[in-house]
Write a protein that holds these residues in place. Structure first.
Motif, PDB file in Angstrom:
ATOM      1  N   ILE A 128       0.843  -1.207   0.000  1.00  0.00           N
ATOM      2  CA  ILE A 128       0.000   0.000   0.000  1.00  0.00           C
ATOM      3  C   ILE A 128       0.875   1.253   0.000  1.00  0.00           C
ATOM      4  CG2 ILE A 128      -1.708   1.314   1.324  1.00  0.00           C
ATOM      5  CD1 ILE A 128      -2.818  -1.448   2.297  1.00  0.00           C
ATOM      6  N   GLU A 129       1.942   1.225   0.789  1.00  0.00           N
ATOM      7  CA  GLU A 129       2.871   2.368   0.808  1.00  0.00           C
ATOM      8  C   GLU A 129       3.403   2.613  -0.615  1.00  0.00           C
ATOM      9  OE1 GLU A 129       6.183   1.908   3.509  1.00  0.00           O
ATOM     10  OE2 GLU A 129       7.206   3.639   2.618  1.00  0.00           O
ATOM     11  N   GLY A 130       3.699   1.540  -1.332  1.00  0.00           N
ATOM     12  CA  GLY A 130       4.175   1.668  -2.714  1.00  0.00           C
ATOM     13  C   GLY A 130       3.106   2.291  -3.617  1.00  0.00           C
ATOM     14  N   GLN A 131       1.832   1.911  -3.373  1.00  0.00           N
ATOM     15  CA  GLN A 131       0.749   2.490  -4.174  1.00  0.00           C
ATOM     16  C   GLN A 131       0.637   3.996  -3.932  1.00  0.00           C
ATOM     17  OE1 GLN A 131      -2.385  -0.198  -2.637  1.00  0.00           O
ATOM     18  NE2 GLN A 131      -2.820  -0.738  -4.769  1.00  0.00           N
ATOM     19  N   ILE A 132       0.848   4.410  -2.672  1.00  0.00           N
ATOM     20  CA  ILE A 132       0.740   5.837  -2.344  1.00  0.00           C
ATOM     21  C   ILE A 132       1.883   6.594  -3.019  1.00  0.00           C
ATOM     22  CG2 ILE A 132       0.623   7.552  -0.493  1.00  0.00           C
ATOM     23  CD1 ILE A 132      -1.720   5.552  -0.518  1.00  0.00           C
ATOM     24  N   ARG A 133       3.067   5.984  -3.024  1.00  0.00           N
ATOM     25  CA  ARG A 133       4.183   6.638  -3.732  1.00  0.00           C
ATOM     26  C   ARG A 133       3.889   6.698  -5.227  1.00  0.00           C
ATOM     27  NH1 ARG A 133       7.889   4.658   0.162  1.00  0.00           N
ATOM     28  NH2 ARG A 133       7.949   2.675  -0.948  1.00  0.00           N
ATOM     29  N   GLY A 134       3.235   5.647  -5.746  1.00  0.00           N
ATOM     30  CA  GLY A 134       2.836   5.649  -7.160  1.00  0.00           C
ATOM     31  C   GLY A 134       1.891   6.814  -7.455  1.00  0.00           C
ATOM     32  N   LEU A 135       1.003   7.099  -6.501  1.00  0.00           N
ATOM     33  CA  LEU A 135       0.072   8.227  -6.661  1.00  0.00           C
ATOM     34  C   LEU A 135       0.845   9.545  -6.738  1.00  0.00           C
ATOM     35  CD1 LEU A 135      -2.830   7.177  -4.275  1.00  0.00           C
ATOM     36  CD2 LEU A 135      -3.079   7.818  -6.686  1.00  0.00           C
ATOM     37  N   GLN A 136       1.900   9.653  -5.917  1.00  0.00           N
ATOM     38  CA  GLN A 136       2.711  10.884  -5.943  1.00  0.00           C
ATOM     39  C   GLN A 136       3.344  11.060  -7.317  1.00  0.00           C
ATOM     40  OE1 GLN A 136       5.386  10.883  -2.496  1.00  0.00           O
ATOM     41  NE2 GLN A 136       3.761   9.945  -1.298  1.00  0.00           N
ATOM     42  N   ARG A 137       3.864   9.946  -7.870  1.00  0.00           N
ATOM     43  CA  ARG A 137       4.454  10.026  -9.218  1.00  0.00           C
ATOM     44  C   ARG A 137       3.402  10.461 -10.231  1.00  0.00           C
ATOM     45  NH1 ARG A 137       7.278   5.718  -7.572  1.00  0.00           N
ATOM     46  NH2 ARG A 137       5.647   4.266  -8.244  1.00  0.00           N
ATOM     47  N   MET A 138       2.195   9.868 -10.143  1.00  0.00           N
ATOM     48  CA  MET A 138       1.132  10.193 -11.106  1.00  0.00           C
ATOM     49  C   MET A 138       0.800  11.690 -11.059  1.00  0.00           C
ATOM     50  SD  MET A 138      -1.400   6.915 -10.538  1.00  0.00           S
ATOM     51  CE  MET A 138      -2.355   6.825 -12.067  1.00  0.00           C
ATOM     52  N   VAL A 139       0.656  12.236  -9.838  1.00  0.00           N
ATOM     53  CA  VAL A 139       0.350  13.664  -9.703  1.00  0.00           C
ATOM     54  C   VAL A 139       1.512  14.465 -10.279  1.00  0.00           C
ATOM     55  CG1 VAL A 139       0.128  15.566  -8.038  1.00  0.00           C
ATOM     56  CG2 VAL A 139      -1.197  13.461  -7.727  1.00  0.00           C
ATOM     57  N   ASP A 140       2.732  14.039  -9.953  1.00  0.00           N
ATOM     58  CA  ASP A 140       3.913  14.770 -10.389  1.00  0.00           C
ATOM     59  C   ASP A 140       4.035  14.789 -11.917  1.00  0.00           C
ATOM     60  OD1 ASP A 140       6.198  16.217  -9.351  1.00  0.00           O
ATOM     61  OD2 ASP A 140       7.395  14.676 -10.385  1.00  0.00           O
ATOM     62  N   GLU A 141       3.605  13.690 -12.545  1.00  0.00           N
ATOM     63  CA  GLU A 141       3.700  13.597 -14.017  1.00  0.00           C
ATOM     64  C   GLU A 141       2.410  14.047 -14.708  1.00  0.00           C
ATOM     65  OE1 GLU A 141       4.682   9.495 -14.437  1.00  0.00           O
ATOM     66  OE2 GLU A 141       6.654   9.708 -13.482  1.00  0.00           O
ATOM     67  N   ASP A 142       1.534  14.753 -13.979  1.00  0.00           N
ATOM     68  CA  ASP A 142       0.284  15.263 -14.561  1.00  0.00           C
ATOM     69  C   ASP A 142      -0.566  14.197 -15.244  1.00  0.00           C
ATOM     70  OD1 ASP A 142       0.927  17.937 -13.843  1.00  0.00           O
ATOM     71  OD2 ASP A 142       2.323  17.989 -15.539  1.00  0.00           O
ATOM     72  N   VAL A 143      -0.613  13.012 -14.651  1.00  0.00           N
ATOM     73  CA  VAL A 143      -1.466  11.958 -15.210  1.00  0.00           C
ATOM     74  C   VAL A 143      -2.930  12.423 -15.147  1.00  0.00           C
ATOM     75  CG1 VAL A 143      -2.312   9.598 -14.788  1.00  0.00           C
ATOM     76  CG2 VAL A 143       0.143  10.099 -14.688  1.00  0.00           C
ATOM     77  N   TYR A 144      -3.736  11.947 -16.057  1.00  0.00           N
ATOM     78  CA  TYR A 144      -5.149  12.341 -16.149  1.00  0.00           C
ATOM     79  C   TYR A 144      -5.909  12.030 -14.844  1.00  0.00           C
ATOM     80  CZ  TYR A 144      -9.896  12.621 -18.106  1.00  0.00           C
ATOM     81  OH  TYR A 144     -11.212  12.932 -18.360  1.00  0.00           O
ATOM     82  N   CYS A 145      -6.653  13.027 -14.347  1.00  0.00           N
ATOM     83  CA  CYS A 145      -7.378  12.957 -13.067  1.00  0.00           C
ATOM     84  C   CYS A 145      -8.065  11.605 -12.841  1.00  0.00           C
ATOM     85  CB  CYS A 145      -8.469  14.024 -12.985  1.00  0.00           C
ATOM     86  SG  CYS A 145      -8.163  15.546 -13.878  1.00  0.00           S
ATOM     87  N   ILE A 146      -8.813  11.173 -13.843  1.00  0.00           N
ATOM     88  CA  ILE A 146      -9.615   9.954 -13.694  1.00  0.00           C
ATOM     89  C   ILE A 146      -8.718   8.735 -13.433  1.00  0.00           C
ATOM     90  CG2 ILE A 146     -11.200   8.380 -14.901  1.00  0.00           C
ATOM     91  CD1 ILE A 146     -12.565  10.960 -13.995  1.00  0.00           C
ATOM     92  N   ASP A 147      -7.550   8.699 -14.076  1.00  0.00           N
ATOM     93  CA  ASP A 147      -6.635   7.567 -13.855  1.00  0.00           C
ATOM     94  C   ASP A 147      -6.073   7.602 -12.435  1.00  0.00           C
ATOM     95  OD1 ASP A 147      -7.091   6.767 -16.481  1.00  0.00           O
ATOM     96  OD2 ASP A 147      -5.477   8.052 -17.237  1.00  0.00           O
ATOM     97  N   ILE A 148      -5.863   8.811 -11.914  1.00  0.00           N
ATOM     98  CA  ILE A 148      -5.406   8.928 -10.522  1.00  0.00           C
ATOM     99  C   ILE A 148      -6.514   8.447  -9.585  1.00  0.00           C
ATOM    100  CG2 ILE A 148      -4.594  10.522  -8.736  1.00  0.00           C
ATOM    101  CD1 ILE A 148      -3.343  12.229 -10.866  1.00  0.00           C
ATOM    102  N   LEU A 149      -7.754   8.846  -9.860  1.00  0.00           N
ATOM    103  CA  LEU A 149      -8.881   8.429  -9.016  1.00  0.00           C
ATOM    104  C   LEU A 149      -9.021   6.906  -8.998  1.00  0.00           C
ATOM    105  CD1 LEU A 149     -11.598  11.121  -9.866  1.00  0.00           C
ATOM    106  CD2 LEU A 149     -10.292  10.867  -7.736  1.00  0.00           C
ATOM    107  N   THR A 150      -8.762   6.271 -10.140  1.00  0.00           N
ATOM    108  CA  THR A 150      -8.834   4.806 -10.215  1.00  0.00           C
ATOM    109  C   THR A 150      -7.802   4.186  -9.275  1.00  0.00           C
ATOM    110  OG1 THR A 150      -9.550   4.966 -12.507  1.00  0.00           O
ATOM    111  CG2 THR A 150      -8.731   2.821 -11.783  1.00  0.00           C
ATOM    112  N   GLN A 151      -6.605   4.773  -9.255  1.00  0.00           N
ATOM    113  CA  GLN A 151      -5.537   4.268  -8.391  1.00  0.00           C
ATOM    114  C   GLN A 151      -5.855   4.546  -6.911  1.00  0.00           C
ATOM    115  OE1 GLN A 151      -2.973   2.359  -8.793  1.00  0.00           O
ATOM    116  NE2 GLN A 151      -2.176   2.659  -6.728  1.00  0.00           N
TER     117      GLN A 151
END
Lengths: 121, 121, 121, 121
Positions: free
Chosen positions: A46-69
């Motif tokens: 889970i900690e890894g997933q949260i770090r993955g979320l940080q990367r997604m936000v940092d790389e401007d990934v599309y909102c909906i894909d972040i919400l899925t994660q």
């Protein structure tokens, strides 16, 4: 030692517990202690997933894909909570029932309040 | 740069943002871009909570106290998701409506499915 | 009458609606108006489920079976809410975006708060 | 007769049970039986809320106000489920623990699955 262990049954409803599960029982440690490693593995994932979320936000990934994660991480936290709760019911709550007296009422009320908090998030 | 940032105001999802927040649209940046730092701060805090859960398990903290902390982390994830969603509605969805055509239908359906995933966890 | 209705298509939140669903706007009718009958049918079905729960309690049905039925009713209520929300986003929120001005911010904030209430139950 | 009743404790963590609560125990009826009237009252209130929702839809009430009422009904269903679950844990699950044998494992797993269904809606 509980009848459950006497019967040599798996302690988790979800998968067979490791061979040495009964090893440190009776020392008054909580039920989940026996699955510590499994719990720590889950939490590290889970900690890894949260770090993955940080990367997604940092790389401007599309909102909906972040919400899925985010939904995936929330689901993982909920299922960790459910496993912890199941072990708690199987050990702390069941033991209180066996001991008798009014401890069972306090334990059941405490568990129900924890479930309510989990449901309200 | 948007008026919002010029004014140095928090674009918190929970207070009304100024009338025209679409300053940098057309650059294909998602709504949440403007609050990247705030989002990253939130996610780092959640990452810290997950590490805190690992410590609790490692130190055999009482099941119910761990469940309380899991509920807090889940709530934090949900409120991050809600802020992301609000910015998505305010920018991506609103822009699709302004553009006209049937993109709005696809955007609304996509957002509703994301909300459904969030509700089911 | 909207093209949608002319075409006799369901405007179900879960399939893409035709491009221009804004035929009868300006009459101040809310988006869900066009699906009133479908919504009333859903709600009558839920009312029947609740009466079914009363029968189950009255007939001393096993707790767990009642809980399963409660989950089904809750799911039905949530999916009714999601469809209502989707129509609201597609009509009220999209219209505010088209009108321009800061009404969109108020509408988005209002919708996000409703989603938060749905998620917290 | 359970130790709990022997100790003459209230059977619900939320409020004192009616004076005659133990009256019909031992007939193998489920824990919630003793609070049948209270449960039926709760469910009738929820049924009334669902009919209220039908009126709101029929009278074209604003979407967001309907969603607020849906959240209230969902909350009421969840709190009914929580009370039922608490009584189930206090009676069926605790009794299984007292009886000994492996029934407790089946009961705990069954209860955990019911909780998971409640959390996922």
């Amino acid at each position: 030692m509980t009848t459950t262990e006497a019967a040599g049954l798996p302690v988790s409803g979800h998968e067979a517990a490791p061979a040495h599960t009964d090893g440190d029982h009776g020392h008054g440690v909580h039920g989940y202690h026996k699955q510590k490693d499994e719990h720590l593995k889950r939490l590290r994932r889970i900690e890894g997933q949260i770090r993955g979320l940080q990367r997604m936000v940092d790389e401007d990934v599309y909102c909906i894909d972040i919400l899925t994660q985010v939904s995936a991480s929330t689901k993982a936290l909920q299922s960790f909570a459910l496993q912890l709760l199941e072990e708690h019911l199987r050990h702390c709550v069941a033991d209180a029932a066996v001991k008798g007296g009014d401890e069972i009422d306090a334990k059941v009320e405490e568990a129900t309040k924890a479930i309510a908090r989990m449901m309200r998030t």
